[in-house]
Design an enzyme around this catalytic site. Sequence first.
Site, short mmCIF file in Angstrom:
data_model
loop_
_atom_site.label_atom_id
_atom_site.label_comp_id
_atom_site.label_asym_id
_atom_site.label_seq_id
_atom_site.Cartn_x
_atom_site.Cartn_y
_atom_site.Cartn_z
N GLU A 10 13.38 -66.95 -12.51
CA GLU A 10 13.07 -68.28 -11.97
C GLU A 10 14.04 -68.72 -10.86
O GLU A 10 13.69 -69.51 -10.00
CB GLU A 10 13.11 -69.33 -13.09
CG GLU A 10 12.08 -69.15 -14.20
CD GLU A 10 10.70 -69.67 -13.81
OE1 GLU A 10 10.42 -69.83 -12.61
OE2 GLU A 10 9.90 -69.92 -14.75
N LYS A 52 21.29 -73.03 -13.70
CA LYS A 52 22.15 -71.90 -14.11
C LYS A 52 21.52 -70.56 -13.72
O LYS A 52 22.22 -69.55 -13.60
CB LYS A 52 22.50 -71.95 -15.60
CG LYS A 52 21.35 -71.87 -16.58
CD LYS A 52 20.89 -70.47 -16.91
CE LYS A 52 19.54 -70.50 -17.62
NZ LYS A 52 18.94 -69.18 -17.80
N SER A 92 15.60 -64.16 -25.00
CA SER A 92 14.45 -64.03 -25.91
C SER A 92 14.55 -62.82 -26.85
O SER A 92 14.21 -62.92 -28.03
CB SER A 92 13.15 -63.98 -25.12
OG SER A 92 13.22 -63.02 -24.12
N LYS A 131 12.35 -73.06 -17.30
CA LYS A 131 13.63 -73.32 -16.64
C LYS A 131 13.46 -73.05 -15.15
O LYS A 131 13.81 -71.97 -14.66
CB LYS A 131 14.73 -72.44 -17.22
CG LYS A 131 15.09 -72.79 -18.68
CD LYS A 131 16.15 -71.85 -19.22
CE LYS A 131 16.59 -72.23 -20.62
NZ LYS A 131 17.49 -71.23 -21.22
N1 LIG Z 1 12.99 -65.01 -21.60
C1 LIG Z 1 13.96 -65.82 -21.94
O1 LIG Z 1 14.95 -65.38 -22.50
C2 LIG Z 1 13.86 -67.28 -21.67
C3 LIG Z 1 12.97 -67.82 -20.75
N2 LIG Z 1 12.96 -69.15 -20.51
C4 LIG Z 1 12.03 -69.75 -19.56
O2 LIG Z 1 10.73 -69.77 -20.13
C5 LIG Z 1 9.74 -69.61 -19.12
C6 LIG Z 1 8.84 -68.46 -19.49
O3 LIG Z 1 9.67 -67.33 -19.61
P1 LIG Z 1 9.18 -65.96 -20.23
O4 LIG Z 1 8.16 -66.15 -21.26
O5 LIG Z 1 10.38 -65.23 -20.64
O6 LIG Z 1 8.57 -65.29 -18.89
P2 LIG Z 1 7.66 -64.01 -18.70
O7 LIG Z 1 7.85 -63.57 -17.29
O8 LIG Z 1 7.87 -63.05 -19.80
O9 LIG Z 1 6.24 -64.66 -18.85
C7 LIG Z 1 5.73 -65.61 -17.95
C8 LIG Z 1 4.51 -66.20 -18.57
O10 LIG Z 1 3.85 -67.03 -17.60
C9 LIG Z 1 2.47 -66.70 -17.63
N3 LIG Z 1 1.80 -67.02 -16.39
C10 LIG Z 1 2.15 -66.69 -15.14
N4 LIG Z 1 1.25 -67.19 -14.27
C11 LIG Z 1 0.31 -67.83 -15.00
C12 LIG Z 1 -0.87 -68.55 -14.69
N5 LIG Z 1 -1.26 -68.73 -13.44
N6 LIG Z 1 -1.59 -69.07 -15.70
C13 LIG Z 1 -1.18 -68.92 -16.97
N7 LIG Z 1 -0.09 -68.24 -17.33
C14 LIG Z 1 0.65 -67.71 -16.35
C15 LIG Z 1 2.49 -65.20 -17.87
O11 LIG Z 1 1.21 -64.76 -18.26
P3 LIG Z 1 0.86 -63.17 -18.19
O12 LIG Z 1 1.77 -62.50 -19.18
O13 LIG Z 1 -0.54 -63.13 -18.59
O14 LIG Z 1 1.15 -62.73 -16.79
C16 LIG Z 1 3.51 -65.14 -18.99
O15 LIG Z 1 2.96 -65.52 -20.21
C17 LIG Z 1 10.51 -69.40 -17.81
O16 LIG Z 1 10.56 -70.62 -17.12
C18 LIG Z 1 11.89 -68.98 -18.25
O17 LIG Z 1 12.90 -69.37 -17.34
C19 LIG Z 1 13.78 -69.98 -21.19
C20 LIG Z 1 14.66 -69.50 -22.13
C21 LIG Z 1 14.76 -68.12 -22.43
O1 LIG Z 2 17.31 -68.68 -19.90
C1 LIG Z 2 17.59 -67.64 -20.43
C2 LIG Z 2 18.59 -67.54 -21.50
O2 LIG Z 2 18.97 -68.79 -21.97
C3 LIG Z 2 16.93 -66.40 -20.00
O3 LIG Z 2 17.32 -66.07 -18.75
P1 LIG Z 2 16.39 -65.19 -17.82
O4 LIG Z 2 15.19 -66.02 -17.49
O5 LIG Z 2 17.26 -64.90 -16.65
O6 LIG Z 2 16.01 -63.95 -18.56
#
Ligand SMILES: NC(=O)C1=CN([C@@H]2O[C@H](COP(=O)(O)OP(=O)(O)OC[C@H]3O[C@@H](n4cnc5c(N)ncnc54)[C@H](OP(=O)(O)O)[C@@H]3O)[C@@H](O)[C@H]2O)C=CC1
Ligand SMILES: O=C(CO)COP(=O)(O)O
Length: 332
Positions: free
Chosen positions: A282, A192, A141, A107
Amino acid sequence: MANITVLGAGAWGTAFGQVLADAGNDVTMWAIEPGIVEAIQAEHRNPVRLPSVDKLPDNMHATGDRAEAVAHADVVVVAIAAQYARGALEQFNGLLPDEALVVSLMKGIEKNTGKRMDEVVEEALDLPTNRFLAVSGPNLSKQIAAREPAATVVGCTDIDNARAFAKMCTTDYFKAFITADIIGLELCGSLKNVVALAVGMSHGAGYGENTAAMIETRGLTEIKEVGTAAGALPETFYGLAGVGDLIATCGSPLSRNYTFGYNLGKGMSVDEATKASNGVAEGVATAGAVVALGEQYHVDTPLAKAVTRVLNDGISFDQMIAEMFPKNITVE
Ligand SMILES: NC(=O)C1=CN([C@@H]2O[C@H](COP(=O)(O)OP(=O)(O)OC[C@H]3O[C@@H](n4cnc5c(N)ncnc54)[C@H](OP(=O)(O)O)[C@@H]3O)[C@@H](O)[C@H]2O)C=CC1
Ligand SMILES: O=C(CO)COP(=O)(O)O
């Protein structure tokens, strides 16, 4: 069911991997951090990004090897922080099976190019549009990892592909709806986060629900106006991925964007709030991209502009509100 590989074992990548495993798929997690790969493989845990889960399902595995991760994938799910997605995915170009679907959970908008994640993923992997899918909805999550009832939206320009993947990620606690409106889905999820930053700031500054509702309402209008100018369907913004995700993200300290904003509202600097953040917020990188999108499509974006003023120039929350709502406009 299917062989599904998740690239990025962050909080959402890991929680969604568990959903896919619960739905009966064979799930392989790929992560860049060897420690995370090792913990998932050896202990069925991700203590760094999703410590609330004691044991991930047995049909979830992990590898740090790119070719091995995707060699047999029917579906590749991308859950990498948006600003790093292009660089990370380019290293997978040529490794994916010819017919694999690619699903983005991300996102965000790429800061340097102003591109949505559908554009970034398709460019980085040379992927045809009909094999790109997006998943977006009110999906904090930690709650989904706890298997609380929730729903999401799966989008693809080829609605049969959306339907097929929606089935693959449906469990007794997680439901998936489908749409062909990729632009709407992408812009709802990304924009958002900027609104959640502003609402967090409001609460951090000590204000209550009226102020939050004023910002959320302005935010929804702004998201819808930018989105429809970019080609999205207006109804997407009033559905689960639009107003639904706005409610969840703006209303929960589990949101990294909300919490980042809260910390700014309490007086932290951007650097301090970044250090305090438990994962990627983000909206911080996306705010400027929203202003640029507004300029591109000739849509005013007072909320995104005011948020960038806090992030870049350190103005106070009260000044941000004054800039968002100048005296001579009426707000719906
Ligand atoms: N958390 C939530 O509730 C939700 C998140 N999202 C979206 O999903 C996406 C991921 O979120 P989330 O998993 O929570 O984020 P996190 O911050 O928990 O994790 C980010 C991920 O990106 C990886 N990463 C960062 N840089 C690199 C790179 N150069 N090469 C490979 N991997 C990399 C990190 O790896 P490492 O851990 O090794 O640093 C990690 O796995 C975001 O865009 C977020 O907006 C959408 C819905 C819900
Ligand atoms: O997108 C999300 C919930 O739907 C998670 O939001 P955050 O990336 O701000 O934790």
